[in-house]
Design a protein around this motif. Structure first.
Motif, mmCIF file in Angstrom:
data_model
loop_
_atom_site.group_PDB
_atom_site.id
_atom_site.type_symbol
_atom_site.label_atom_id
_atom_site.label_comp_id
_atom_site.label_asym_id
_atom_site.label_seq_id
_atom_site.Cartn_x
_atom_site.Cartn_y
_atom_site.Cartn_z
ATOM 1 N N VAL A 1 -5.559 21.668 4.591
ATOM 2 C CA VAL A 1 -6.450 20.786 3.841
ATOM 3 C C VAL A 1 -5.580 19.681 3.247
ATOM 4 C CG1 VAL A 1 -8.037 20.575 1.900
ATOM 5 C CG2 VAL A 1 -8.089 22.622 3.342
ATOM 6 N N VAL A 2 -5.978 18.425 3.474
ATOM 7 C CA VAL A 2 -5.178 17.279 3.047
ATOM 8 C C VAL A 2 -5.935 16.514 1.965
ATOM 9 C CG1 VAL A 2 -3.947 15.206 3.774
ATOM 10 C CG2 VAL A 2 -4.233 17.117 5.373
ATOM 11 N N ILE A 3 -5.257 16.248 0.873
ATOM 12 C CA ILE A 3 -5.788 15.378 -0.182
ATOM 13 C C ILE A 3 -4.966 14.098 -0.164
ATOM 14 C CG2 ILE A 3 -6.198 15.104 -2.652
ATOM 15 C CD1 ILE A 3 -6.470 18.126 -2.842
ATOM 16 N N GLU A 4 -5.648 12.971 0.014
ATOM 17 C CA GLU A 4 -4.966 11.675 0.135
ATOM 18 C C GLU A 4 -5.311 10.791 -1.051
ATOM 19 O OE1 GLU A 4 -4.546 9.541 4.022
ATOM 20 O OE2 GLU A 4 -5.833 8.075 3.014
ATOM 21 N N ARG A 5 -4.286 10.158 -1.591
ATOM 22 C CA ARG A 5 -4.457 9.218 -2.702
ATOM 23 C C ARG A 5 -3.736 7.924 -2.346
ATOM 24 N NH1 ARG A 5 -3.109 11.217 -8.686
ATOM 25 N NH2 ARG A 5 -4.903 12.523 -8.143
ATOM 26 N N ASN A 6 -4.410 6.782 -2.596
ATOM 27 C CA ASN A 6 -3.858 5.473 -2.242
ATOM 28 C C ASN A 6 -3.670 4.617 -3.486
ATOM 29 O OD1 ASN A 6 -3.992 5.439 0.869
ATOM 30 N ND2 ASN A 6 -6.033 6.126 0.281
ATOM 31 N N LEU B 1 0.848 -1.190 0.000
ATOM 32 C CA LEU B 1 0.000 0.000 0.000
ATOM 33 C C LEU B 1 0.885 1.242 0.000
ATOM 34 C CD1 LEU B 1 -2.764 -1.021 2.570
ATOM 35 C CD2 LEU B 1 -2.816 -1.189 0.075
ATOM 36 N N TYR B 2 0.653 2.105 -0.981
ATOM 37 C CA TYR B 2 1.435 3.340 -1.125
ATOM 38 C C TYR B 2 0.475 4.518 -1.015
ATOM 39 C CZ TYR B 2 4.741 6.716 -3.120
ATOM 40 O OH TYR B 2 5.572 7.795 -3.327
ATOM 41 N N THR B 3 0.730 5.394 -0.041
ATOM 42 C CA THR B 3 -0.170 6.509 0.255
ATOM 43 C C THR B 3 0.553 7.830 0.035
ATOM 44 O OG1 THR B 3 -1.323 5.173 1.909
ATOM 45 C CG2 THR B 3 -1.658 7.549 2.001
ATOM 46 N N ILE B 4 -0.116 8.751 -0.667
ATOM 47 C CA ILE B 4 0.400 10.107 -0.903
ATOM 48 C C ILE B 4 -0.563 11.086 -0.241
ATOM 49 C CG2 ILE B 4 1.095 11.802 -2.630
ATOM 50 C CD1 ILE B 4 1.321 9.469 -4.625
ATOM 51 N N ARG B 5 -0.009 11.989 0.572
ATOM 52 C CA ARG B 5 -0.825 13.034 1.208
ATOM 53 C C ARG B 5 -0.259 14.399 0.826
ATOM 54 N NH1 ARG B 5 0.053 9.310 5.405
ATOM 55 N NH2 ARG B 5 -1.793 8.042 5.874
ATOM 56 N N PHE B 6 -1.137 15.235 0.294
ATOM 57 C CA PHE B 6 -0.772 16.592 -0.132
ATOM 58 C C PHE B 6 -1.399 17.582 0.852
ATOM 59 C CE2 PHE B 6 -2.161 20.161 -3.122
ATOM 60 C CZ PHE B 6 -1.024 20.911 -2.859
ATOM 61 N N TYR B 7 -0.545 18.292 1.585
ATOM 62 C CA TYR B 7 -0.989 19.274 2.572
ATOM 63 C C TYR B 7 -0.895 20.671 1.955
ATOM 64 C CZ TYR B 7 -0.384 15.597 6.104
ATOM 65 O OH TYR B 7 -0.470 14.431 6.838
ATOM 66 N N ARG B 8 -1.946 21.450 2.127
ATOM 67 C CA ARG B 8 -1.912 22.829 1.629
ATOM 68 C C ARG B 8 -2.648 23.745 2.600
ATOM 69 N NH1 ARG B 8 -6.678 24.614 -0.670
ATOM 70 N NH2 ARG B 8 -8.237 22.999 -1.156
ATOM 71 N N ALA B 9 -2.092 24.960 2.733
ATOM 72 C CA ALA B 9 -2.719 25.995 3.551
ATOM 73 C C ALA B 9 -3.031 27.227 2.720
ATOM 74 C CB ALA B 9 -1.809 26.363 4.724
ATOM 75 N N VAL B 10 -3.027 27.083 1.395
ATOM 76 C CA VAL B 10 -3.316 28.184 0.474
ATOM 77 C C VAL B 10 -4.376 27.713 -0.511
ATOM 78 C CG1 VAL B 10 -1.045 29.255 0.673
ATOM 79 C CG2 VAL B 10 -1.414 27.437 -1.008
#
Length: 560
Positions: free
Chosen positions: A196-201, A149-158
């Motif tokens: 705000v976090v966008i997660e992709r698995n 399982l490979y998880t990518i999390r993109f954190y943004r405050a803008v």
């Protein structure tokens, strides 16, 4: 006069020279960070139709996009024009970089410089940034063809206008990639700051053993700036920023020795189950009953699951249907399911044993070989309608018991022994009479089985219905017509199934009925042709009728 013309030409040339375009170059901000886009703006105070050659920029910068705009203004009868080229670029390296002179028409832009600082580090330092990426692989040490399982999390405050992120790429070996569902979004706080976090698995399936590296993920985001541009006050002022994740190294182990020369199924769990078309299945000769086998695996796709062993044994035939494959994707990975339906047709009454089914697999959590198993099943098969054969058994008297009782009788009771002898003789003759009667019934029944009534109007009509169904290549209609014809042809003992009809005729009909059964209950649902069955049946029924008439001619003199 000549001097005046010459002076006019000189003044004209001076005017053209004076009207040569004035070109400027600037950036929207300085300094910038590596992997962060910025604008280079070239402006000319004239309308220039020529396309500039921006190739010199590509030595130190990636050109993400470019645009061109023109502006004309009339003030006090004076016309001014302006042409602007806007390039979104991203530096390829950090340091003090030069933006070279660009040829625009017959003029050149000035050379300028910009300071590019190194990108911020990931981890704690990244959490203080407006945006950052986190990646995670579980487990990092796995078996070949097992799930990671490979998880990518993109954190943004803008605020973003858009963002693009490609699929993972790899170095060191082939890896199959399947995205697990849609992206999920949620909010979190890091060091008191809201993100705000966008997660992709993804589910990764390495196809070879050894060291494999998941390359850094690159994300390009269009960030919405707070201030609008001077030339576009109503539009959004955006900038492109690029983020790179860290590399992830994987250790892929080969197939264990214990699983050599066996189906390789590395899973977290594997289950084999069965169900029947009837809640309490009843087995009858010639009647199909459907057995459904289901193989479910956690951590494997349906395409990785093998074909289930087809049970083979004496006393039944099997007709498998096409398997159904299904994958259920979730954040915890892929759960694959393979389902196979098998039509089982018993061919004889009595006890029937369906062999056990075993599927060996490798438990990746326990690191051991395990077996998913369905035990053998023994069932009782009932005779088909009209297919039961009468049987009888005669229980012999226990002569030892009689002798003992005779010996135990006193000498003065000889007269009492005589009724016992008569009783046994009566029982013997009664049993003999029953046996003779039963044998006569069985003989009549067998004669009815061997003889048909092909000349009856009902049999002829039903045979015509069989012909029409075969000509239409209709397998289900042919089955119904054959059973109706069999009931009319053998009215005393109608056949219970298509197989029963074939056994009463010849091998050619049996083979064609076997093909019909494959179409009715197997995986071949189309393409059946009935012409060969009809020709075989017509020939066999005619031969059967001739044989029946010949038997009647021999038997008639015996029964005047």
């Amino acid at each position: 006069m000549v001097k005046r013309v010459f002076l006019f030409l000189c003044l004209s040339l001076m005017t053209v020279t004076a009207m040569a375009a004035n070109i400027t170059a600037r950036v929207d901000r300085d300094p910038v960070r590596l992997n962060e886009s910025f604008k280079i703006i070239f402006e000319a105070d004239d309308n220039i139709n020529a396309d500039p050659d921006f190739a010199p920029l590509e030595q130190d910068f990636d050109i993400l996009s470019r645009s061109r705009s023109s502006n004309m203004q009339i003030l006090n009868s004076e016309i001014t024009q302006q042409t602007r080229w806007t390039l979104f670029v991203m530096a390829k390296r950090s340091g003090e970089l030069n933006i070279p002179s660009i040829e625009i028409g017959s003029d050149h832009s000035p050379q300028i410089s910009i300071t590019v600082n190194a990108a911020g580090d990931s981890g704690a330092a990244a959490e203080n940034m407006d945006m950052f990426l986190e990646v995670e692989a579980q487990p990092t040490s796995a078996y070949v063809q097992s799930q990671i399982l490979y998880t990518i999390r993109f954190y943004r405050a803008v605020n973003l206008n858009s963002a693009t992120m490609p699929e993972p790429t790899f170095s060191g070996g082939e890896v199959r990639v399947q995205q697990l569902g849609e992206d999920s979004s949620f909010e979190t706080r890091r060091n008191g700051r809201r993100y705000v976090v966008i997660e992709r698995n993804y589910a990764l399936f390495p196809q070879q053993s050894g060291a494999i590296t998941i390359n850094p993920i690159t994300l390009d985001a269009q960030v919405v700036n707070s201030r609008a541009g001077v030339f576009d006050p109503f539009g959004q002022n955006t900038s492109t920023r690029r983020l790179n994740s860290k590399r992830v190294k994987l250790d892929i182990k080969p197939i264990p020795t214990a699983m050599q020369n066996q189906p390789w199924l590395p899973a977290e769990d594997l289950r084999l189950s069965e169900s029947w078309s009837q809640q309490s299945p009843e087995f009858v000769v010639g009647e199909p009953i459907t057995r459904t086998l289901t193989l479910k695996a956690d951590g494997l796709s349906a395409a990785q699951l093998p074909a289930l062993p087809m049970p083979q044994g004496d006393g039944f035939k099997t007709y498998p249907d096409q398997p159904r494959l299904n994958d259920k994707r979730g954040s915890q990975g892929i759960n694959g399911t393979r389902q196979e339906k098998i039509a089982i047709i018993p061919t004889r009454p009595g006890e029937l044993t369906l062999p056990a089914i075993e599927i060996p697999w490798w438990n990746v959590n326990r690191q051991q070989r395990e077996v998913a198993k369905l035990p053998a099943r023994t069932v009782q098969v009932q005779p088909g309608v009209g297919g039961a054969q009468a049987t009888s058994s005669i229980t012999q008297p226990d002569t030892n018991t009689v002798t003992a009782e005779t010996r135990a009788a006193p000498a003065g009771t000889t007269d009492q022994a005589t009724p016992g002898i008569y009783l046994w003789l009566s029982l013997f003759f009664a049993a003999a009479w029953l046996t003779t009667s039963l044998a006569w019934v069985v003989s009549r029944r067998r004669t009815a089985l061997l003889r048909g009534r092909p000349t009856t109007p009902g049999a002829k009509l039903c045979l015509g219905a069989v012909k029409k169904a075969c000509e239409r290549n209709d397998p289900h209609g042919t089955k119904r017509a054959l059973l109706e014809w069999g009931a009319a042809f053998w009215p005393a003992a109608p056949p219970a199934s298509l197989g029963d009809i074939g056994r009463r005729l010849d091998e050619d009909v049996q083979g064609e009925i076997e093909s019909l059964n494959q179409t009715l209950y197997g995986s071949r649902q189309t393409g059946w042709r009935g012409d060969e069955l009809w020709q075989s049946l017509k020939k066999a029924s005619a031969n059967h009728a001739k044989r029946d008439r010949s038997d009647n001619q021999v038997l008639l003199p015996l029964y005047p």
